[in-house]
Design an enzyme around this catalytic site. Structure first.
Site, PDB file in Angstrom:
ATOM      1  N   SER A  55       0.852  -1.262   0.096  1.00  7.63           N
ATOM      2  CA  SER A  55       0.098  -0.033   0.173  1.00  7.63           C
ATOM      3  C   SER A  55       0.993   1.326  -0.214  1.00  7.63           C
ATOM      4  CB  SER A  55      -1.219  -0.053   1.442  1.00  7.63           C
ATOM      5  OG  SER A  55      -1.593   1.157   1.423  1.00  7.63           O
ATOM      6  N   ARG A  56       0.405   2.382  -0.322  1.00 11.00           N
ATOM      7  CA  ARG A  56       1.057   3.489  -0.256  1.00 11.00           C
ATOM      8  C   ARG A  56       1.524   3.835   1.298  1.00 11.00           C
ATOM      9  NH1 ARG A  56      -2.357   7.482  -4.622  1.00 11.00           N
ATOM     10  NH2 ARG A  56      -1.502   6.362  -6.586  1.00 11.00           N
ATOM     11  N   TYR A  83       4.548  -1.024  -4.102  1.00 13.89           N
ATOM     12  CA  TYR A  83       4.234  -2.281  -5.057  1.00 13.89           C
ATOM     13  C   TYR A  83       5.883  -2.473  -5.636  1.00 13.89           C
ATOM     14  CZ  TYR A  83       4.282   0.526  -9.453  1.00 13.89           C
ATOM     15  OH  TYR A  83       4.601   1.217 -10.719  1.00 13.89           O
ATOM     16  N   HIS A 104      -3.680   0.262 -13.686  1.00 15.30           N
ATOM     17  CA  HIS A 104      -3.386  -1.386 -13.961  1.00 15.30           C
ATOM     18  C   HIS A 104      -1.941  -1.534 -14.888  1.00 15.30           C
ATOM     19  CE1 HIS A 104      -7.732  -2.838 -13.031  1.00 15.30           C
ATOM     20  NE2 HIS A 104      -7.130  -2.271 -11.999  1.00 15.30           N
ATOM     21  N   LYS A 122     -10.674  -6.149 -13.404  1.00 18.07           N
ATOM     22  CA  LYS A 122     -11.307  -5.809 -14.608  1.00 18.07           C
ATOM     23  C   LYS A 122     -11.652  -4.306 -14.305  1.00 18.07           C
ATOM     24  CE  LYS A 122     -15.452  -5.304 -12.880  1.00 18.07           C
ATOM     25  NZ  LYS A 122     -16.082  -4.121 -12.723  1.00 18.07           N
TER      26      LYS A 122
END
Length: 356
Positions: A55-56, A83, A104, A122
């Site tokens: 997470s940030r 990440y 994404h 998605k």
């Protein structure tokens, strides 16, 4: 033309929680609501190892790790993003990407470059260009990549495909499906943010589209109308799909209205309808009517929140050395993004990602 989906009877009865092979070590990128829901289902798989989350913010990453039992957590530092640290962890084999749509492409590209397999929420990306770049990279690297279209794996949806393909309701001529809920009018919320790829179309349209494509194949023509807000994000849209056979579909998604979330597939001899709460994307009950007979109802159990089936598919594919799922192949994700690009062109929706 891409044909209707092939029903997978093996998905109807198998318990997705049952191990299908060696343990698979997972990393999760992001700690929002969808990440938490999917991770709770991931924990139900006996051969899934929850290894790392990013997470940030360090407090959010640590809290998420503690809640679900991850071995470690990562967050942004002055040296690198959270990440990026997760992707550098050699014990992470596959990454679930649950960031906003517009991120994404960036995160999945980094994951594939780092040698990780990927399940990405998605829509796979914001546009077809980004999707093609990721598919090309995954194929070049020989890595698994799948879009998390979870409804494709649910037993009730698979059974609906089986009924339609069997000829029991005759030749399918018409499909109607909708999903709508009034989203809070918060301009900072992801679902309304143009920079995040917000709007009804990218968030919701895949669900009604599944019922049309699944039973009729990809359409030969799509006509779209919609309502945009002041920021140019679509708040509501209606798609009319037409096939050269004469078949038609009416698909609607909205962030303004409230709807029953149903899908109806009509053939020359009868119909099958998905009913109940959230039935267009999380079906658990099918009503089937043939000729003048009384309708029958088929009911299906829901395991967890319904995501365990797609998570089982990813795990099985990795255990068997596959680089894409036969249920949600990469070509289907590319075709979906091309269709959505065409719809956005008609609606006049343009995202910052389109201009990069």
């Amino acid at each position: 033309m891409t044909t209707p989906f092939i029903a997978r009877p093996e998905l109807l009865d198998a318990d997705p929680r049952t191990a299908t092979g060696r343990p698979v070590r997972w990393g999760v990128v992001a700690t929002g609501a969808i990440a938490a829901t999917v991770t709770a289902d991931l924990a139900l798989l006996s051969d899934a190892v929850l290894h790392a989350v990013s997470s940030r913010r360090a407090d959010r990453a640590a809290a998420f790790a503690g809640q679900f039992g991850f071995a470690t957590s990562y967050s942004d530092t002055d040296e690198r993003l959270g990440y990026e640290a997760l992707l550098a962890d050699p014990d992470v084999e596959v990454v679930y990407v649950a960031t906003p749509h517009a991120q994404h492409a960036e995160v999945v590209r980094a994951a594939l470059t780092a040698g990780k397999s990927v399940l990405v929420e998605k829509p796979v990306t914001v546009n077809a260009r980004e999707a093609q770049e990721l598919v090309d990279l995954a194929r070049e690297r020989g890595l698994f990549l799948m879009e998390a279209v979870w409804t494709r794996f649910l037993p009730a949806y698979q059974r609906a495909l089986e009924i339609a393909a069997s000829g029991e309701i005759g030749t399918v001529h018409w499909v109607a499906a909708e999903v709508a809920f009034p989203a809070p009018q918060d301009p900072t919320a992801r679902i309304w943010a143009r920079a995040d790829g917000g709007g009804a179309l990218l968030d919701l349209a895949v669900y009604p589209l599944l019922w049309a494509w699944g039973t009729l194949g990809l359409p030969d023509e799509v006509t779209a109308v919609g309502t945009l807000n002041a920021e140019g994000v679509d708040a509501q849209n209606a798609l009319t799909l037409r096939w050269d056979s004469g078949a038609q579909a009416q698909l609607t998604t909205s962030l303004l209205a409230r709807s029953p979330h149903t899908a109806l597939v009509c053939g020359s001899e009868g119909w099958v309808r998905s009913t109940g709460p959230d039935s267009v994307y999380r079906p658990t009950r099918l009503d089937v009517q043939v000729g003048d007979a009384e309708p029958r109802t088929e009911e299906f159990a829901l395991i967890g929140s319904g995501y365990v089936h797609e998570l089982r598919e990813v795990t099985r594919c990795l255990q068997e050395g596959l680089t894409e799922s036969p249920v949600v192949p990469l070509e289907h994700s590319l075709a979906t993004m091309r269709l959505l690009d065409g719809v956005r062109a008609q609606l006049g929706v343009v995202y910052p990602n389109d201009e990069r």
